[in-house]
Design an enzyme around this catalytic site. Sequence first.
Site, mmCIF file in Angstrom:
data_model
loop_
_atom_site.group_PDB
_atom_site.id
_atom_site.type_symbol
_atom_site.label_atom_id
_atom_site.label_comp_id
_atom_site.label_asym_id
_atom_site.label_seq_id
_atom_site.Cartn_x
_atom_site.Cartn_y
_atom_site.Cartn_z
ATOM 1 N N ARG A 269 40.087 33.866 50.026
ATOM 2 C CA ARG A 269 41.401 34.233 50.557
ATOM 3 C C ARG A 269 41.468 35.728 50.842
ATOM 4 O O ARG A 269 42.535 36.320 50.842
ATOM 5 C CB ARG A 269 42.504 33.828 49.602
ATOM 6 C CG ARG A 269 42.315 34.381 48.214
ATOM 7 C CD ARG A 269 43.582 34.260 47.468
ATOM 8 N NE ARG A 269 43.357 34.448 46.056
ATOM 9 C CZ ARG A 269 44.328 34.413 45.173
ATOM 10 N NH1 ARG A 269 45.557 34.183 45.571
ATOM 11 N NH2 ARG A 269 44.072 34.601 43.908
ATOM 12 N N ASP B 138 31.390 37.446 40.130
ATOM 13 C CA ASP B 138 31.931 37.651 41.481
ATOM 14 C C ASP B 138 33.088 38.653 41.448
ATOM 15 O O ASP B 138 33.588 39.055 42.496
ATOM 16 C CB ASP B 138 32.409 36.327 42.090
ATOM 17 C CG ASP B 138 33.413 35.614 41.200
ATOM 18 O OD1 ASP B 138 33.080 35.315 40.049
ATOM 19 O OD2 ASP B 138 34.550 35.371 41.654
ATOM 20 N N ASP C 235 39.757 42.780 41.909
ATOM 21 C CA ASP C 235 40.338 41.455 41.683
ATOM 22 C C ASP C 235 41.261 41.427 40.469
ATOM 23 O O ASP C 235 40.903 40.929 39.404
ATOM 24 C CB ASP C 235 39.241 40.375 41.558
ATOM 25 C CG ASP C 235 38.736 39.963 42.929
ATOM 26 O OD1 ASP C 235 39.171 40.563 43.933
ATOM 27 O OD2 ASP C 235 37.890 39.048 42.992
HETATM 28 P P1 AMP Z 1 38.917 34.557 41.363
HETATM 29 O O1 AMP Z 1 38.981 33.751 40.122
HETATM 30 O O2 AMP Z 1 40.258 35.023 41.880
HETATM 31 O O3 AMP Z 1 37.931 35.659 41.293
HETATM 32 O O4 AMP Z 1 38.416 33.578 42.498
HETATM 33 C C1 AMP Z 1 37.189 32.915 42.456
HETATM 34 C C2 AMP Z 1 36.878 32.361 43.816
HETATM 35 O O5 AMP Z 1 37.916 31.498 44.256
HETATM 36 C C3 AMP Z 1 36.708 33.414 44.901
HETATM 37 O O6 AMP Z 1 35.741 32.926 45.789
HETATM 38 C C4 AMP Z 1 38.068 33.415 45.546
HETATM 39 O O7 AMP Z 1 38.034 33.889 46.871
HETATM 40 C C5 AMP Z 1 38.456 31.960 45.484
HETATM 41 N N1 AMP Z 1 39.900 31.757 45.473
HETATM 42 C C6 AMP Z 1 40.769 32.067 44.498
HETATM 43 N N2 AMP Z 1 42.023 31.722 44.851
HETATM 44 C C7 AMP Z 1 41.948 31.182 46.078
HETATM 45 C C8 AMP Z 1 42.896 30.623 46.991
HETATM 46 N N3 AMP Z 1 44.187 30.547 46.713
HETATM 47 N N4 AMP Z 1 42.429 30.156 48.166
HETATM 48 C C9 AMP Z 1 41.125 30.223 48.462
HETATM 49 N N5 AMP Z 1 40.184 30.715 47.664
HETATM 50 C C10 AMP Z 1 40.583 31.186 46.477
HETATM 51 MG MG MG Z 2 37.530 37.084 42.557
#
Ligand code: AMP
Ligand code: MG
Length: 538
Positions: free
Chosen positions: A113, A280, A290
Amino acid sequence: MTPGRTCNDLDSLHFDNRFVRHLPADPEPSNLRRQVSNTCFSRVAPTPVSAPELVAVSPDAAALLDLDEKAWQSDLFAQVFTGNRLLAGMDPFAMCYGGHQFGNWAGQLGDGRAINLGEVINRQGKRWILQLKGAGPTPYSRTADGLAVFRSSTREFLCSEAMFFLGIPTTRALSLTLTGETVERDMFYDGHPEEEPGAVVCRLSPSFIRFGNFQIHGARQETAVLKQLMDYTIRTDFPHLGQPDKDTYIRWFTEVCQATRSLVLHWMRVGFVHGVMNTDNMSILGLTIDYGPYGWLEDYNPVWTPNTTDAHGRRYCFQNQGQVALWNLAQLANAVYPVIGDAAPLKTALEAFSRTFQQGWQTMMAQKLGLARYHPDTDESLIKDLLTLLQAMETDYTLFFRGLADLPFSKTLSDNTVMPVPGPIKEALYQPEKIHQDYEKQLSSWLQQYQKRILQDRLPQKMRSKQMNRQNPLYVLRNYLAQMAIDKAQHNDFSMIHELLEVMKTPYDFQPGKEKFAEKRPEWARNRPGCSMLSCSS
Ligand code: AMP
Ligand code: MG
């Protein structure tokens, strides 16, 4: 653009899109969710939204792009920074990366996103990549919607800037914008999803590359692309290391270890818990990146985690952050090994991390206490005893150190005297009524130990206090403060967002009239969602 002047016209931003120019692109133009191999990114356009409304701008972040107030007062600004309009020179894309989530390899993740709009070169020749978070699906969105809600966007916007002003490496936040759309989220993961306002944050960073960008090519044995990405990163963000070759790769990895070490020590200095230190979410530049279910220690508790998803294992709790950073660096070492072909120097860098992390922690704690340097003979127990006591007495981590800096130590405390808790420290206690004589005895004895130690340094009280207040912030973005700002915004009142942004600009200085932002967490916030614990549902 005329040198020396800020610009009020977004159209005059100068773009130089190096990432897309130098690295292999996914040939497929659609944003359908898919596995994307042998490429570093996919071109993807932001999804248009119905009613962009600018909520806040960080003037300091805007200045990095040489933009002044006129620029963000234009309608174009809200359009561009929600993704409705592209400026000439923008070339939007989402990056491909993988990662270990909570210790398990998760395969391809990527910018699910986040959409990078382009790379601005500012008047000083510095590169700032513009990235929208929450601007619609990309090939990496997996099962999610590519969107972000207002509450989490506000938390990211405010905390990025607060972190910067605390002097801690971080991605920056230019703007916070409502999209006019609603987004469905099940905040408590209990089967009761609700519609929430959608929002977009525009982030700025010299690089958004994460450990996971290297890991994905390592895992897929795409060694040529891996090498290309390593060479690109060194040439772009570590040019002082020289042309990429084996020695340069090793110096680069060593530098990444040291930057990460320094970052985590900063976090621990100010009581920050990232909450989701998956690989990540680890920046190759050692930036805080993040902002999700992060939090600030209120009462000192080394195993505290703000993240409900982590409540059971506490992998990412306050005190584990150094160990986890090391574990993440080891995963990065595994990923880049095929290009370097020699494990020994990578191991050496990881060992140096452990050693220097411990030293860095000791120096940092000595500085928090206003000591000229760490003396192992006395200070190991001084620090250990203090932390045990802070936890036992349910003491606010931020306010305690400010209170300690205020203690005059004008008359020498005699050994074994038991005194009541001094006023400035009492302020930091969450349950002062529960402090019985035993605690008073332990605290008195610790203060005697501390007094002996500071007398050795012969630093005048004023100087000690000044030095301590440069290490120990007075204003941090406490979870309940961010939540109050979010609550107010539900009634279209964004004033507290603006006020918090302003207060957090000088976090180490006492600001008359702003005392309420330095208060410990009120009782109503103790167990309120958003104030004590947060879910990943953002
Ligand atoms: P995070 O836990 O926020 O680091 O996210 C882990 C993965 O999930 C990353 O690839 C983000 O881009 C993806 N991600 C998190 N929230 C969303 C969302 N609402 N829509 C699409 N991808 C998401
Ligand atoms: Mg992330």
